[in-house]
Structure formats: C-alpha cells, structure tokens
Scaffold this motif. Sequence first.
Motif, PDB file in Angstrom:
ATOM      1  N   ARG A 166      -4.092   0.101  -8.348  1.00 33.44           N
ATOM      2  CA  ARG A 166      -3.619   0.083  -9.677  1.00 33.44           C
ATOM      3  C   ARG A 166      -4.794   0.949 -10.342  1.00 33.44           C
ATOM      4  NH1 ARG A 166      -1.037  -0.563 -14.628  1.00 33.44           N
ATOM      5  NH2 ARG A 166      -2.269  -2.051 -15.800  1.00 33.44           N
ATOM      6  N   ALA A 167      -5.798   1.136 -10.102  1.00 36.11           N
ATOM      7  CA  ALA A 167      -7.104   1.831 -10.536  1.00 36.11           C
ATOM      8  C   ALA A 167      -6.483   3.377 -10.529  1.00 36.11           C
ATOM      9  CB  ALA A 167      -8.347   1.586  -9.984  1.00 36.11           C
ATOM     10  N   ARG A 168      -6.172   3.664  -9.275  1.00 32.02           N
ATOM     11  CA  ARG A 168      -5.651   4.998  -9.140  1.00 32.02           C
ATOM     12  C   ARG A 168      -4.596   5.528  -9.795  1.00 32.02           C
ATOM     13  NH1 ARG A 168      -8.245   8.119  -5.420  1.00 32.02           N
ATOM     14  NH2 ARG A 168      -9.928   6.997  -4.129  1.00 32.02           N
ATOM     15  N   LEU A 169      -3.670   4.552 -10.011  1.00 29.67           N
ATOM     16  CA  LEU A 169      -2.367   5.003 -10.613  1.00 29.67           C
ATOM     17  C   LEU A 169      -2.768   5.236 -12.436  1.00 29.67           C
ATOM     18  CD1 LEU A 169       0.274   2.339  -9.359  1.00 29.67           C
ATOM     19  CD2 LEU A 169       0.260   4.796  -9.062  1.00 29.67           C
ATOM     20  N   ASP A 175       0.777  -1.220  -0.021  1.00 29.94           N
ATOM     21  CA  ASP A 175       0.069  -0.085   0.168  1.00 29.94           C
ATOM     22  C   ASP A 175       1.083   1.221  -0.101  1.00 29.94           C
ATOM     23  OD1 ASP A 175      -2.301  -1.723   0.067  1.00 29.94           O
ATOM     24  OD2 ASP A 175      -2.002  -1.791   2.231  1.00 29.94           O
ATOM     25  N   VAL A 176       2.006   1.133  -0.435  1.00 32.42           N
ATOM     26  CA  VAL A 176       3.161   2.346  -0.398  1.00 32.42           C
ATOM     27  C   VAL A 176       2.587   3.212  -1.518  1.00 32.42           C
ATOM     28  CG1 VAL A 176       4.958   1.149  -1.773  1.00 32.42           C
ATOM     29  CG2 VAL A 176       5.403   3.045  -0.238  1.00 32.42           C
ATOM     30  N   LEU A 177       1.947   2.554  -2.436  1.00 34.18           N
ATOM     31  CA  LEU A 177       1.461   3.346  -3.656  1.00 34.18           C
ATOM     32  C   LEU A 177      -0.241   3.246  -3.698  1.00 34.18           C
ATOM     33  CD1 LEU A 177       3.937   2.804  -6.423  1.00 34.18           C
ATOM     34  CD2 LEU A 177       3.878   5.030  -5.110  1.00 34.18           C
TER      35      LEU A 177
END
Length: 205
Positions: A174-177, A169-171
């Motif tokens: 997938r959808a938000r990226l 969860d550091v990033l």
Amino acid sequence: MTVEITTHEELRELLGTPHPRAANKDRPRLHQRDRDWLAAAPFCLVATAGADGTCDVSPKGDPAGFALVLDDTTIALPERPGNKRADGYRNILDNPHVGLLFLIPGRTDTLRINGRARLVRDAPWFDEMVVKGHRPVLAVVVEIEQIFYHCAKAFLRSALWQPETWQPDVLPSRARLIKEVEAPAESLAELEQHYGPEYAKKIYV
C-alpha cells in the motif's frame, strides 16, 4: 467493429428472459433470514450516485452485525473514522438512492438491498453502534425499497474465497502504491511506518 447495445429491447433479445424465480424474488421488507444475514455480515459495499449521475462505491466494514436493523423496512450503517472525502455521503445529500451488497466471508451468495438513504447525526440507537469506544458521528439510514439474495456465480467464477488463488503480493505494498501513483510529500519510509503494524490499532481513532 464495436457493436453497442442502445435499447432495452436489444438487451432483452441478447440475454433472454429471466427465470420467474429470479424475476420475482425481490421483496420490500426484511424477512427473519435477512435479519440473520445482516447479523452475520461484517462487510458491505455501498453504491451511490450524485445529482449529475457520477457514481461511487464505498466499502464499509465492522464486526458482524454492524448494520443495525431499526424495523422491517429500515436499517442503519455507522460511520467510522476514514479519509474524510465523504464521496458517498455527499452523493446521498444530492440523490438519496443507494444500493447495498452485504457479504459473509466464505459465502458465495450475497444479500442486496436497494432503497433511499438519509444522513443522521445523532439518535438514541447510536449507543448500540459503539465499537471499541467509538460512537459514530453519523449514520446512513436506509429505507428499504427492494431486497433479495444474489446467486453465487460471480464468486464461484472468481474463486474469491479459495485461499490457494490468493496473491496479495502480486502488487507492491500500500505504501509503495501511494508513493508511485499519488506522489505524496511523505517519504516511502514515512508511508511504510504509517501503514505498518500500528495502522490496524488506529482504525477507530
């Protein structure tokens, strides 16, 4: 000041001479232990380069043993439904040289295979590559030129298989990226639905 290395001699002077065990470990044919490794490996990375030198590395994964051994010097990797970019496949058509890295979860060593690849759209052994009803539409056949085991240092340094170091969860998701980086027409809600729980049910469709 940046100091660049430009010759093989400079590189060798800097790194030193490899131990004979490392220098002479590559082989041109599969050993039984190589076959055992391939039978246990569910994941590999496939490196290719186009005619102009442009490179690509593509992950391939399936149930363990997905790399089919055809004989002592030949293996085949099945194609599965993906994004249809076919970057690596287009490279193979222009330049057959490939590098493969096979991983077994939890193992810190890896199996490396280098060779020449070709694309096959059908063969009798495609029936052995069926997974969850999906028969591949093509396979990458690799004629082995060099095979050897790679040491554990990179995996030990990275602590890759140690769950206590994992930070998924550091990033953002997938959808938000995708929404932030690629700016697609779909809404975030649509992307989250696409990459949600149902996504894993469609990986062979």
